[in-house]
Design a protein around this motif. Structure first.
Motif, PDB file in Angstrom:
ATOM      1  N   ALA A 204      45.010  37.621  31.215  1.00 17.29           N
ATOM      2  CA  ALA A 204      44.247  38.355  32.228  1.00 17.29           C
ATOM      3  C   ALA A 204      44.427  37.718  33.603  1.00 17.29           C
ATOM      4  CB  ALA A 204      42.771  38.401  31.847  1.00 17.29           C
ATOM      5  N   GLU A 205      44.507  36.371  33.647  1.00 18.64           N
ATOM      6  CA  GLU A 205      44.749  35.683  34.920  1.00 18.64           C
ATOM      7  C   GLU A 205      46.151  35.971  35.429  1.00 18.64           C
ATOM      8  OE1 GLU A 205      44.124  33.573  38.290  1.00 18.64           O
ATOM      9  OE2 GLU A 205      42.606  34.064  36.782  1.00 18.64           O
ATOM     10  N   VAL A 206      47.119  36.028  34.530  1.00 18.07           N
ATOM     11  CA  VAL A 206      48.483  36.390  34.922  1.00 18.07           C
ATOM     12  C   VAL A 206      48.477  37.764  35.592  1.00 18.07           C
ATOM     13  CG1 VAL A 206      50.746  37.064  34.014  1.00 18.07           C
ATOM     14  CG2 VAL A 206      49.661  34.954  33.222  1.00 18.07           C
ATOM     15  N   GLN A 207      47.744  38.709  35.010  1.00 13.89           N
ATOM     16  CA  GLN A 207      47.673  40.050  35.578  1.00 13.89           C
ATOM     17  C   GLN A 207      47.052  40.021  36.971  1.00 13.89           C
ATOM     18  OE1 GLN A 207      46.248  42.912  32.793  1.00 13.89           O
ATOM     19  NE2 GLN A 207      45.902  44.505  34.323  1.00 13.89           N
ATOM     20  N   ARG A 208      45.994  39.212  37.163  1.00 14.82           N
ATOM     21  CA  ARG A 208      45.369  39.104  38.483  1.00 14.82           C
ATOM     22  C   ARG A 208      46.340  38.537  39.510  1.00 14.82           C
ATOM     23  NH1 ARG A 208      40.435  37.900  35.522  1.00 14.82           N
ATOM     24  NH2 ARG A 208      40.992  35.703  35.365  1.00 14.82           N
ATOM     25  N   GLN A 209      47.108  37.524  39.104  1.00 15.05           N
ATOM     26  CA  GLN A 209      48.015  36.892  40.056  1.00 15.05           C
ATOM     27  C   GLN A 209      49.194  37.799  40.404  1.00 15.05           C
ATOM     28  OE1 GLN A 209      48.963  32.789  39.491  1.00 15.05           O
ATOM     29  NE2 GLN A 209      46.982  32.282  38.615  1.00 15.05           N
ATOM     30  N   LEU A 210      49.643  38.602  39.454  1.00 16.91           N
ATOM     31  CA  LEU A 210      50.696  39.565  39.754  1.00 16.91           C
ATOM     32  C   LEU A 210      50.200  40.597  40.763  1.00 16.91           C
ATOM     33  CD1 LEU A 210      52.153  40.154  36.175  1.00 16.91           C
ATOM     34  CD2 LEU A 210      53.238  38.908  38.036  1.00 16.91           C
ATOM     35  N   ALA A 211      48.968  41.065  40.579  1.00 19.30           N
ATOM     36  CA  ALA A 211      48.398  42.028  41.521  1.00 19.30           C
ATOM     37  C   ALA A 211      48.227  41.401  42.903  1.00 19.30           C
ATOM     38  CB  ALA A 211      47.058  42.536  40.995  1.00 19.30           C
ATOM     39  N   GLN A 212      47.834  40.114  42.923  1.00 17.64           N
ATOM     40  CA  GLN A 212      47.679  39.410  44.194  1.00 17.64           C
ATOM     41  C   GLN A 212      49.002  39.300  44.918  1.00 17.64           C
ATOM     42  OE1 GLN A 212      46.019  35.412  43.860  1.00 17.64           O
ATOM     43  NE2 GLN A 212      47.211  34.777  45.649  1.00 17.64           N
ATOM     44  N   GLU A 213      50.057  38.934  44.214  1.00 15.99           N
ATOM     45  CA  GLU A 213      51.357  38.795  44.871  1.00 15.99           C
ATOM     46  C   GLU A 213      51.895  40.147  45.324  1.00 15.99           C
ATOM     47  OE1 GLU A 213      55.675  36.889  43.807  1.00 15.99           O
ATOM     48  OE2 GLU A 213      53.874  35.632  43.616  1.00 15.99           O
ATOM     49  N   SER A 214      51.594  41.194  44.573  1.00 18.45           N
ATOM     50  CA  SER A 214      52.001  42.526  44.993  1.00 18.45           C
ATOM     51  C   SER A 214      51.352  42.894  46.325  1.00 18.45           C
ATOM     52  CB  SER A 214      51.625  43.558  43.927  1.00 18.45           C
ATOM     53  OG  SER A 214      51.991  44.857  44.328  1.00 18.45           O
ATOM     54  N   ASP A 215      50.060  42.598  46.457  1.00 14.69           N
ATOM     55  CA  ASP A 215      49.368  42.863  47.723  1.00 14.69           C
ATOM     56  C   ASP A 215      49.981  42.052  48.861  1.00 14.69           C
ATOM     57  OD1 ASP A 215      47.665  44.625  46.474  1.00 14.69           O
ATOM     58  OD2 ASP A 215      46.028  43.175  46.239  1.00 14.69           O
ATOM     59  N   GLU A 216      50.276  40.774  48.589  1.00 10.24           N
ATOM     60  CA  GLU A 216      50.852  39.917  49.625  1.00 10.24           C
ATOM     61  C   GLU A 216      52.235  40.407  50.040  1.00 10.24           C
ATOM     62  OE1 GLU A 216      50.865  35.910  48.263  1.00 10.24           O
ATOM     63  OE2 GLU A 216      48.682  35.685  48.330  1.00 10.24           O
ATOM     64  N   SER A 217      52.988  40.958  49.100  1.00 16.54           N
ATOM     65  CA  SER A 217      54.347  41.395  49.422  1.00 16.54           C
ATOM     66  C   SER A 217      54.346  42.504  50.464  1.00 16.54           C
ATOM     67  CB  SER A 217      55.052  41.881  48.153  1.00 16.54           C
ATOM     68  OG  SER A 217      54.523  43.118  47.699  1.00 16.54           O
ATOM     69  N   GLN A 218      53.248  43.237  50.544  1.00 10.85           N
ATOM     70  CA  GLN A 218      53.159  44.348  51.499  1.00 10.85           C
ATOM     71  C   GLN A 218      52.541  43.923  52.826  1.00 10.85           C
ATOM     72  OE1 GLN A 218      51.836  48.064  49.292  1.00 10.85           O
ATOM     73  NE2 GLN A 218      51.645  46.553  47.646  1.00 10.85           N
ATOM     74  N   ASN A 219      52.100  42.655  52.894  1.00 10.74           N
ATOM     75  CA  ASN A 219      51.501  42.136  54.127  1.00 10.74           C
ATOM     76  C   ASN A 219      52.010  40.728  54.425  1.00 10.74           C
ATOM     77  OD1 ASN A 219      49.246  44.288  54.647  1.00 10.74           O
ATOM     78  ND2 ASN A 219      49.031  43.741  52.481  1.00 10.74           N
ATOM     79  N   ALA A 220      53.273  40.486  54.115  1.00 11.27           N
ATOM     80  CA  ALA A 220      53.817  39.126  54.181  1.00 11.27           C
ATOM     81  C   ALA A 220      53.768  38.552  55.583  1.00 11.27           C
ATOM     82  CB  ALA A 220      55.242  39.098  53.643  1.00 11.27           C
ATOM     83  N   ALA A 221      54.081  39.343  56.597  1.00 13.08           N
ATOM     84  CA  ALA A 221      54.107  38.824  57.964  1.00 13.08           C
ATOM     85  C   ALA A 221      52.703  38.459  58.441  1.00 13.08           C
ATOM     86  CB  ALA A 221      54.731  39.860  58.905  1.00 13.08           C
ATOM     87  N   GLN A 222      51.717  39.324  58.158  1.00 13.88           N
ATOM     88  CA  GLN A 222      50.340  39.061  58.573  1.00 13.88           C
ATOM     89  C   GLN A 222      49.730  37.885  57.814  1.00 13.88           C
ATOM     90  OE1 GLN A 222      51.684  41.853  57.700  1.00 13.88           O
ATOM     91  NE2 GLN A 222      51.073  43.591  59.008  1.00 13.88           N
ATOM     92  N   MET A 223      50.251  37.624  56.628  1.00 11.27           N
ATOM     93  CA  MET A 223      49.698  36.569  55.791  1.00 11.27           C
ATOM     94  C   MET A 223      49.828  35.195  56.446  1.00 11.27           C
ATOM     95  SD  MET A 223      50.693  35.900  51.831  1.00 11.27           S
ATOM     96  CE  MET A 223      52.356  35.423  52.296  1.00 11.27           C
ATOM     97  N   LEU A 224      50.841  35.005  57.309  1.00 12.36           N
ATOM     98  CA  LEU A 224      51.038  33.708  57.953  1.00 12.36           C
ATOM     99  C   LEU A 224      49.829  33.306  58.768  1.00 12.36           C
ATOM    100  CD1 LEU A 224      54.712  33.749  59.259  1.00 12.36           C
ATOM    101  CD2 LEU A 224      53.818  32.746  57.170  1.00 12.36           C
ATOM    102  N   ALA A 225      49.161  34.274  59.385  1.00 11.12           N
ATOM    103  CA  ALA A 225      48.025  33.967  60.255  1.00 11.12           C
ATOM    104  C   ALA A 225      46.710  33.907  59.496  1.00 11.12           C
ATOM    105  CB  ALA A 225      47.931  35.012  61.364  1.00 11.12           C
TER     106      ALA A 225
END
Length: 436
Positions: A204-225
């Motif tokens: 279940a934690e693996v699933q949460r982390q995959l969803a988290q990385e998916s979200d980050e992949s769509q906001n990678a540039a903004q994530m730096l700040a």
């Protein structure tokens, strides 16, 4: 039955010190040269040395580990780690986030998969998949066979990734043991099996982390700040962690060790120290910190555990792509195989070229410094520890907290015998029934 043990701590010159387990073995050694050396129950050692300018060296006795340094990426604070393990050097990158006055190093990928691939990775398969990883016969698998068993089949990619994640952690743990040339440690026949329930919590934690990385992949540039709460504190989920390196923690006033592959769960109860969190031990190979114990762990250490999980999952996602359509794994559409470099990837420096020699030199220096401190401790007059009393009815956890790990365990189901140097403790249904 009373028992006396060694002094709990030795303090020497230049800030050096040694903390001892009830068995007399050192658990944490601090040298006058600035090294902190943590001893795992398996005999493996973790050496940490902080250098000026924010440089950090983390290695084991064989010179395998990483060198960390601060870097700046597009005006934002990052750290770079150059890992060197068994002849291979590679970099990892972490953005810095300050929250509650604590600086967290948060794993930041250099490339992402497509959102559809992440979604595929946490969506159940149409039919169970029977897949053999080929671990049978591997020394690490035989050593940890009492603790880890692969799923008989896989209902979805996240379960496949769960076994992959556990296997990588246990292979690292076994290699750490080899690197230390350890001839001591817990008896592998005394391992308590990782339950299906705990494995499903990891899935279940693996699933949460995959969803988290998916979200980050769509906001990678903004994530730096981004400078808010790190992922482990950003939601109310009871995050599950795999221990990625040996830690000495406090359980009920007694020290115990957590080692690679042990499983923890974040507990919502607040800690009196804001830099720590309370976690529950869900599974422990060596039983040094028995399952069920609530222990405080530094938030920075929990972040490192999640970092390691995400790094390993990224590797697992790549392997899953490469193996799709083979050995029973279902094929995937070509559009799901794409990978995209992060927008900041071109600005990241390469691995440091001298990391291997720096780690090797530090390992050799720390080994010598540790021998000097342990030699000083051996020449001082021991201080008698308070008597330890083992009573009928005590639990296994209570006995281990006082006596430390046994030399070996005879497990006959409801009846278990823990063998110590000067006694054996017999448990029936988890409680002391006799001492001999």
């Amino acid at each position: 039955m009373p028992r006396t043990g060694p002094r709990p701590e030795f303090r020497g010159a230049n800030g050096s010190s040694v903390r001892f387990a009830p068995s007399g073995h050192p658990t944490v050694v601090r040298t006058g040269g600035g090294a902190t050396i943590i001893h795992a129950p398996s005999g493996a050692r973790r050496i940490e040395v902080a250098r000026p300018g924010g440089r950090l060296i983390v290695t084991n006795a064989a010179g395998h580990g990483y060198v960390q340094r601060p870097i700046t990426v597009r005006g934002h604070a990052f750290v770079q780690r150059t890992y060197y393990v068994r002849g291979v050097a590679y970099p990892r990158y972490y953005r810095q986030s300050v929250y509650r006055g604590i600086t967290f190093n948060v794993y930041t990928p250099v490339r992402y998969y497509t959102p559809r691939y992440y979604a595929w990775a946490y969506t159940p398969w149409r039919a169970p998949v029977y897949y053999n990883f080929g671990w049978a016969g591997s020394p690490w698998f035989g050593f940890y066979t009492g603790y880890f068993s692969p799923y008989p089949y896989y209902s979805g990619p996240n379960y496949w990734l769960t076994d992959y994640l556990l296997a990588m952690s246990l292979q690292d743990a076994y290699q750490e043991r080899l690197d230390s040339a350890a001839q001591t440690g817990y008896d592998p026949y005394g391992q308590v099996a990782l339950s299906p329930q705990v494995k499903n919590q990891i899935a279940a934690e693996v699933q949460r982390q995959l969803a988290q990385e998916s979200d980050e992949s769509q906001n990678a540039a903004q994530m730096l700040a981004a400078n808010g709460a790190p992922p482990i504190l950003a939601d109310d989920n009871p995050h599950v962690f795999l221990v990625s390196s040996s830690l000495i923690v406090n359980a009920g006033g007694m020290e115990c060790a957590l080692t690679q592959g042990d499983v923890l769960q974040l507990n919502p109860a607040p800690s009196p120290d804001p830099s720590f969190a309370n976690v529950q031990v869900l599974a422990s190979k060596a039983q040094d910190c028995p399952a069920g114990n609530l222990v405080p762990v530094q938030l920075a250490d929990l972040q490192d555990m999640q970092n390691h999980m995400r790094e390993t999952l990224d590797q697992g996602l790549s392997d899953l792509q490469a193996r799709q359509g083979q050995s029973g794994l279902p094929p995937i559409d070509a559009s799901l195989r794409a990978q995209t470099a992060a927008p900041y990837a071109a600005d990241l420096p390469p691995a440091e070229p001298n990391a291997a020699s720096e780690l090797q030199q530090q390992a050799q220096a720390a080994n010598q410094q540790e021998q000097d401190v342990l030699g000083q401790a051996a020449q001082t007059e021991p201080i008698a520890a308070a008597p330890v009393t083992i009573q009928i009815g005590q639990t296994i956890a209570e006995v281990v907290a006082q006596m430390g790990n046994p030399a070996r365990i005879a497990d006959l189901g409801q009846k278990k015998t823990y063998f110590y140097q000067d006694m054996k403790v017999i448990f029936t249904d988890g409680r002391v029934s006799d001492v001999q």
